[in-house]
Design a protein around this motif. Structure first.
Motif, mmCIF file in Angstrom:
data_model
loop_
_atom_site.group_PDB
_atom_site.id
_atom_site.type_symbol
_atom_site.label_atom_id
_atom_site.label_comp_id
_atom_site.label_asym_id
_atom_site.label_seq_id
_atom_site.Cartn_x
_atom_site.Cartn_y
_atom_site.Cartn_z
ATOM 1 N N LEU A 2 0.851 -1.184 0.000
ATOM 2 C CA LEU A 2 0.000 0.000 0.000
ATOM 3 C C LEU A 2 0.890 1.238 0.000
ATOM 4 C CD1 LEU A 2 -3.062 0.741 0.181
ATOM 5 C CD2 LEU A 2 -2.703 1.022 2.644
ATOM 6 N N GLN A 3 0.729 2.078 -1.011
ATOM 7 C CA GLN A 3 1.545 3.285 -1.150
ATOM 8 C C GLN A 3 0.677 4.519 -0.921
ATOM 9 O OE1 GLN A 3 3.067 2.859 -5.160
ATOM 10 N NE2 GLN A 3 4.900 1.797 -4.448
ATOM 11 N N VAL A 4 1.108 5.360 -0.009
ATOM 12 C CA VAL A 4 0.408 6.604 0.298
ATOM 13 C C VAL A 4 1.367 7.755 0.025
ATOM 14 C CG1 VAL A 4 -0.781 7.931 2.087
ATOM 15 C CG2 VAL A 4 -0.945 5.428 2.074
ATOM 16 N N LYS A 5 0.936 8.692 -0.833
ATOM 17 C CA LYS A 5 1.817 9.788 -1.226
ATOM 18 C C LYS A 5 1.121 11.134 -1.046
ATOM 19 C CE LYS A 5 4.379 7.090 -4.685
ATOM 20 N NZ LYS A 5 4.798 6.996 -6.112
ATOM 21 N N ASN A 6 1.741 11.997 -0.243
ATOM 22 C CA ASN A 6 1.319 13.389 -0.070
ATOM 23 C C ASN A 6 -0.184 13.505 0.194
ATOM 24 O OD1 ASN A 6 1.925 16.140 0.093
ATOM 25 N ND2 ASN A 6 1.348 16.487 -2.041
ATOM 26 N N LEU A 7 -0.678 12.676 1.110
ATOM 27 C CA LEU A 7 -2.109 12.623 1.399
ATOM 28 C C LEU A 7 -2.542 13.822 2.238
ATOM 29 C CD1 LEU A 7 -4.656 10.754 1.174
ATOM 30 C CD2 LEU A 7 -4.043 9.951 3.460
ATOM 31 N N ASN A 8 -3.623 14.460 1.811
ATOM 32 C CA ASN A 8 -4.192 15.595 2.531
ATOM 33 C C ASN A 8 -5.680 15.363 2.752
ATOM 34 O OD1 ASN A 8 -1.764 17.291 2.433
ATOM 35 N ND2 ASN A 8 -2.203 17.441 0.251
ATOM 36 N N PHE A 9 -6.162 15.886 3.867
ATOM 37 C CA PHE A 9 -7.599 15.857 4.120
ATOM 38 C C PHE A 9 -7.949 16.978 5.080
ATOM 39 C CE2 PHE A 9 -11.350 14.749 6.573
ATOM 40 C CZ PHE A 9 -12.258 14.501 5.550
ATOM 41 N N GLY A 10 -9.112 17.567 4.836
ATOM 42 C CA GLY A 10 -9.586 18.597 5.745
ATOM 43 C C GLY A 10 -10.957 19.077 5.333
ATOM 44 N N SER A 45 -9.984 5.645 7.910
ATOM 45 C CA SER A 45 -11.196 5.665 7.083
ATOM 46 C C SER A 45 -10.875 6.019 5.639
ATOM 47 C CB SER A 45 -12.208 6.663 7.659
ATOM 48 O OG SER A 45 -12.633 6.274 8.944
ATOM 49 N N ILE A 46 -9.916 6.918 5.448
ATOM 50 C CA ILE A 46 -9.491 7.272 4.091
ATOM 51 C C ILE A 46 -8.817 6.081 3.423
ATOM 52 C CG2 ILE A 46 -7.925 8.726 2.745
ATOM 53 C CD1 ILE A 46 -8.404 10.935 4.842
ATOM 54 N N LEU A 47 -7.919 5.416 4.138
ATOM 55 C CA LEU A 47 -7.228 4.256 3.577
ATOM 56 C C LEU A 47 -8.216 3.156 3.192
ATOM 57 C CD1 LEU A 47 -4.164 3.959 6.003
ATOM 58 C CD2 LEU A 47 -4.218 5.007 3.729
ATOM 59 N N ALA A 48 -9.289 3.025 3.984
ATOM 60 C CA ALA A 48 -10.297 1.995 3.720
ATOM 61 C C ALA A 48 -11.250 2.378 2.596
ATOM 62 C CB ALA A 48 -11.088 1.713 4.990
ATOM 63 N N GLY A 49 -11.180 3.632 2.143
ATOM 64 C CA GLY A 49 -12.045 4.068 1.056
ATOM 65 C C GLY A 49 -13.397 4.575 1.500
ATOM 66 N N VAL A 61 -0.483 -1.895 -4.726
ATOM 67 C CA VAL A 61 0.317 -2.503 -5.786
ATOM 68 C C VAL A 61 0.394 -4.007 -5.538
ATOM 69 C CG1 VAL A 61 2.562 -2.562 -6.917
ATOM 70 C CG2 VAL A 61 1.658 -0.390 -6.054
ATOM 71 N N HIS A 62 -0.063 -4.778 -6.516
ATOM 72 C CA HIS A 62 -0.051 -6.240 -6.418
ATOM 73 C C HIS A 62 0.743 -6.807 -7.582
ATOM 74 C CE1 HIS A 62 -1.361 -10.276 -5.473
ATOM 75 N NE2 HIS A 62 -1.860 -10.424 -6.686
ATOM 76 N N GLU A 63 1.798 -7.550 -7.253
ATOM 77 C CA GLU A 63 2.669 -8.155 -8.264
ATOM 78 C C GLU A 63 3.164 -7.110 -9.262
ATOM 79 O OE1 GLU A 63 0.474 -11.395 -9.936
ATOM 80 O OE2 GLU A 63 0.756 -12.672 -8.166
ATOM 81 N N GLY A 64 3.524 -5.948 -8.732
ATOM 82 C CA GLY A 64 4.103 -4.895 -9.551
ATOM 83 C C GLY A 64 3.112 -4.045 -10.314
ATOM 84 N N GLN A 65 1.812 -4.343 -10.184
ATOM 85 C CA GLN A 65 0.790 -3.607 -10.916
ATOM 86 C C GLN A 65 -0.125 -2.860 -9.948
ATOM 87 O OE1 GLN A 65 0.602 -3.454 -14.322
ATOM 88 N NE2 GLN A 65 2.484 -4.689 -14.385
ATOM 89 N N ALA A 66 -0.429 -1.602 -10.277
ATOM 90 C CA ALA A 66 -1.367 -0.826 -9.472
ATOM 91 C C ALA A 66 -2.782 -1.344 -9.702
ATOM 92 C CB ALA A 66 -1.279 0.651 -9.841
ATOM 93 N N CYS A 67 -3.518 -1.565 -8.623
ATOM 94 C CA CYS A 67 -4.881 -2.095 -8.712
ATOM 95 C C CYS A 67 -5.887 -0.949 -8.676
ATOM 96 C CB CYS A 67 -5.140 -3.055 -7.562
ATOM 97 S SG CYS A 67 -3.991 -4.444 -7.515
ATOM 98 N N LYS A 68 -6.910 -1.052 -9.519
ATOM 99 C CA LYS A 68 -7.885 0.030 -9.628
ATOM 100 C C LYS A 68 -8.722 0.178 -8.364
ATOM 101 C CE LYS A 68 -8.349 -0.050 -14.672
ATOM 102 N NZ LYS A 68 -9.280 -0.222 -15.813
ATOM 103 N N ASP A 69 -9.128 -0.932 -7.775
ATOM 104 C CA ASP A 69 -9.985 -0.878 -6.589
ATOM 105 C C ASP A 69 -9.247 -1.509 -5.412
ATOM 106 O OD1 ASP A 69 -11.963 -0.701 -4.727
ATOM 107 O OD2 ASP A 69 -13.333 -2.116 -5.694
ATOM 108 N N ARG A 70 -8.613 -0.685 -4.598
ATOM 109 C CA ARG A 70 -7.827 -1.212 -3.479
ATOM 110 C C ARG A 70 -8.708 -1.834 -2.404
ATOM 111 N NH1 ARG A 70 -7.998 4.328 -2.515
ATOM 112 N NH2 ARG A 70 -8.705 4.955 -0.417
#
Length: 212
Positions: A2-10, A45-49, A61-70
């Motif tokens: 699971l990759q999280v980059k520059n996540l913002n929320f408010g 909650s954000i990570l869970a969608g 990322v699964h087996e080197g491929q980004a998955c559309k629906d985490r």
């Protein structure tokens, strides 16, 4: 992973999370800490969608491929809501959740899981509504749901809430099994001692950002 980059929320005039970034690798336990109200549950909650981030990216990322629906790779245990249906008994709750996952489960598998959590007495597992369970029993049943999900990523918000010593030991057992087979978990918990044997990666949320 699971990759999280520059996540913002408010909200409109209230930023809560800024610049959150980390990778949750196979076999890794991430322990998220911080004072009350700092945004730990919001982050989970954000990570869970369940909540949409206002900026940044979250990628599984699964087996080197980004998955559309985490979300299909993640099982989430909220801090207070156990994700259980009060009018159903323990057996029906687990049957229902496994069917939602697309994994219809044999009754004996469910009985074995309930036995693992000391919820296998016939008067408890069938025809006894979960709404009559104690707090600890509900938490154990919720953790049984997580364990049966067979998802690679677990998001656990205060998973030890209401558990007795035996319940904590069983939680440690399923977490060890999960990590050993390449799963990963992000855990929010104020009870840190039961997590220490897993040598977790520590992340602290403070002043609206995550510090590692």
């Amino acid at each position: 992973m699971l990759q999280v980059k520059n996540l913002n929320f408010g909200y409109k005039f209230r930023p809560i999370l800024r610049g959150v970034g980390f990778e949750l690798k196979p076999g890794e336990l991430l322990h998220i800490t911080g004072p009350n109200g700092c945004g730990k549950t919001t982050l989970m909650s954000i990570l869970a969608g369940l909540i949409r981030e206002t900026g940044g990216t979250i990628t599984y990322v699964h087996e080197g491929q980004a998955c559309k629906d985490r979300r299909s790779y993640i099982e989430y245990l909220p801090a207070e809501a156990n994700g259980l249906y009060g009018k159903m008994d323990a057996m029906d709750n687990l049957r229902f959740w496994m069917s939602l996952r697309g994994h219809p489960t044999q009754d004996q598998t469910i009985v074995d899981e309930l036995k693992m959590w000391s919820l296998d007495h016939p008067l408890i597992r069938k025809n006894f509504p979960v709404e009559k369970f104690s707090t600890g029993m509900k938490r154990r049943l919720s953790l049984a749901r997580v364990h049966l999900s067979n998802t690679p990523v677990w998001l656990l918000d205060e998973p030890l809430y209401g558990l007795d010593i035996k319940g904590i030991e069983q939680f440690q057992a399923i977490l060890r099994e999960h990590l050993d087979r390449g799963g990963s978990a992000a855990v929010v918990s104020h009870d840190t001692a039961p997590l220490q044997p897993f040598n977790p990666t520590e992340y602290r949320i403070e002043k609206r950002e995550v510090k590692g």
